[in-house]
Write a protein that holds these residues in place. Structure first.
Motif, short mmCIF file in Angstrom:
data_model
loop_
_atom_site.label_atom_id
_atom_site.label_comp_id
_atom_site.label_asym_id
_atom_site.label_seq_id
_atom_site.Cartn_x
_atom_site.Cartn_y
_atom_site.Cartn_z
N ASN A 1 9.02 -9.70 -2.68
CA ASN A 1 10.10 -9.21 -1.83
C ASN A 1 11.28 -10.19 -1.72
O ASN A 1 12.16 -10.00 -0.88
N SER A 2 11.27 -11.18 -2.57
CA SER A 2 12.36 -12.16 -2.54
C SER A 2 13.68 -11.52 -2.92
O SER A 2 13.74 -10.59 -3.74
N LYS B 1 -3.22 -17.05 1.85
CA LYS B 1 -2.08 -17.76 1.29
C LYS B 1 -1.55 -17.05 0.04
O LYS B 1 -0.34 -16.92 -0.16
N GLU B 2 -2.49 -16.59 -0.78
CA GLU B 2 -2.09 -15.89 -2.00
C GLU B 2 -1.37 -14.59 -1.66
O GLU B 2 -0.35 -14.25 -2.28
N ALA B 3 -1.89 -13.86 -0.65
CA ALA B 3 -1.24 -12.62 -0.24
C ALA B 3 0.15 -12.90 0.33
O ALA B 3 1.11 -12.16 0.07
N HIS B 4 0.23 -14.00 1.11
CA HIS B 4 1.53 -14.39 1.67
C HIS B 4 2.51 -14.76 0.56
O HIS B 4 3.67 -14.32 0.56
N PHE B 5 2.02 -15.54 -0.39
CA PHE B 5 2.87 -15.92 -1.52
C PHE B 5 3.29 -14.69 -2.31
O PHE B 5 4.45 -14.55 -2.72
N ARG B 6 2.35 -13.77 -2.53
CA ARG B 6 2.66 -12.57 -3.29
C ARG B 6 3.71 -11.73 -2.58
O ARG B 6 4.61 -11.17 -3.21
#
Length: 486
Positions: free
Chosen positions: A144-145, A134-139
């Motif tokens: 990349n936003s 989840k943290e990697a996904h959030f990061r």
């Protein structure tokens, strides 16, 4: 989700229930296990665990419990889990039974023992893996936003930011971390933002502003700020979502400049046209009235045609000026409470002569009691005249036009009904657009500017009312507008 068969200890050791606790301890130590299965008369009857041993230690002297039989200490209510059950199901079973070990069964036989310690360890590992993912996904989303993201602490210092905001401001991440947010704004803009009291309001706030980049230039941005609070309601920081709106602002400024030029051009050209137009109309009037000499019938016909076209041009100029005022919000409506009946009668009667030229039967009805409304008299006459003019234009010879008013609970409705060619429903939306002239199915009609209905509708709305149309091809049309009583 892993089955217990992958987490169990496949080593299963059986001990006769008649054996002593000392025998069980020796067996468990020798095999480094925390539980053994107990048989009585050759049948599996229970399980003896470290927990059972510790319970005895609290209650008995060593001499007493070392000689005690295992069958008297074991867990009597033996339950098993199936080897294909998930580890979560096994944990739930152990919690319900208040045990720490449970045998694993497959096809009716015991194939291993699973302990709560092994299950919880796997659960923690799985949970940690999920958190890491989840943290990697959030990061990944964070970095990349397509918008800038900043996280500030309770002291309004930046503690995290993504690549977008770094590129937008041309700072390094090190330049931004621990930087006070106020340093990204001019003093005047920061005071404006502080006056909004966003943090104490404790909600999401949205604003257009400007922030300063590394070179000291101002960048137009759109910011959404969300306040973060702990369980006690204390502010712990905020999240800012920052969008680059420089292109939008550039387009808005260009549009404002274009509108200003358009306004100046429209006003200048329209006013410049009015003077020569007035002179031309007066000159034509003198000739038509034979003030400068006699004219032939043919000359009079041509001069009247020219005079009509000058009238039409004058109306067009007035319409353009009205449209410009409405679009700029400069159209003044001076309301005064008045009895609408005489004004309504005056307007309807004024169109009687033109209706007679086409042998149109024009009728109108007026209430016997006074009808009091707060209106701008001039603009009211303009609205009603536009609808009657359209009805006369598009109603064929010997047609019928009815003009009437109907009181509602909170408004007065004014309607103009004709027996013209009618309007297709798919054209209703086009009726009130600027410079739109719908195709009439039949009937003579007259060429207009395509501005009258748009102006009329705007004037009605400035009075707090609305305009509508009912029509069917071949059956005429009814245009109506309402004016609120209050």
């Amino acid at each position: 989700m892993k089955p217990v068969s992958l987490l169990m200890n496949p080593q299963t050791i059986f001990l006769d229930g008649e054996r002593s606790v000392a025998n069980a301890i020796e067996l468990m130590r020798k095999n480094h296990i925390g539980a053994i299965l107990i048989k009585i008369d050759g049948d599996l009857k229970g399980i003896f665990t470290e927990r059972d041993l510790l319970t005895e230690l609290d209650l008995k002297t060593p001499e007493e419990w070392l000689s005690k039989k295992i069958k008297d200490l074991m867990t009597q209510d033996l339950k098993t889990v199936q080897h294909q059950d998930s580890y979560v199901e096994a944990i739930n079973l152990m919690r319900n039974l208040n045990v720490r070990h449970v045998p694993v069964s497959k096809d009716g036989r015991i194939v291993g023992i699973v302990s709560i310690r092994d299950l919880v360890k796997h659960y923690e590992e799985a949970l940690q893996q999920m958190l890491d993912e989840k943290e990697a996904h959030f990061r990944t989303i964070f970095e990349n936003s397509a918008v800038g993201i900043t996280l500030t602490d309770k002291d309004e210092k930046i503690i995290a930011c993504n690549a977008f905001i770094i590129d937008l401001l041309d700072f390094s991440e090190g330049d931004l971390i621990n930087k006070p947010v106020k340093d990204l704004y001019t003093d005047e803009e920061w005071e404006r933002i502080r006056s909004l009291d966003i943090r104490s309001m404790g909600m999401q706030h949205h604003l257009d502003t400007q922030i300063i980049n590394k070179q000291g230039n101002l960048i137009d941005v759109d910011i959404s700020i969300s306040i973060l609070k702990d369980a006690q309601g204390n502010i712990t920081g905020s999240i800012g979502i920052i969008r680059d709106i420089r292109e939008r602002k550039f387009a808005e400024r260009a549009m404002e400049q274009a509108m200003a030029i358009k306004k100046e051009f429209t006003s200048s050209v329209s006013h410049e046209l009015r003077t020569p137009l007035a002179i031309s109309r007066e000159a034509l009037s003198l000739v038509v009235r034979k003030k400068v000499g006699d004219i032939t019938a043919k000359q009079e016909e041509i001069l009247n045609m020219a005079s009509n076209n000058l009238d039409r041009l004058s109306c067009l100029i007035n319409d353009i000026l009205d449209i410009a005022k409405i679009e700029d919000g400069r159209m003044d409506v001076h309301k005064e409470t008045t009895n609408i009946n005489p004004l309504f009668k005056e307007c309807c009667a004024g169109w009687q002569l033109k209706a007679n030229t086409k042998k149109i039967q024009l009728s109108y009805s007026i209430p016997t009691e006074a009808t009091m409304l707060a209106i701008d008299k001039t603009r009211f006459l303009q609205i009603l005249s536009n609808l009657i003019n359209n009805a006369v234009k598009f109603t064929p010879d010997e047609g019928v036009i009815d003009i009437f008013m109907m009181p509602g609970e909170d408004y007065i409705m004014f309607s103009v009904r004709d027996t013209g060619p009618g309007i297709a429903k798919e054209d209703f939306d086009k009726l009130f657009e600027k410079f739109k002239q719908i195709k009439r199915v039949e009937g003579p009609g007259e060429k207009g500017t395509g501005l009258g209905l748009n102006i009329a509708q705007s004037l009605v709305e400035l009075h707090g009312g609305s305009m509508s149309v009912q029509s069917e091809v071949g059956k005429g049309s009814t245009f109506s507008f309402t004016i609120p009583k209050n």
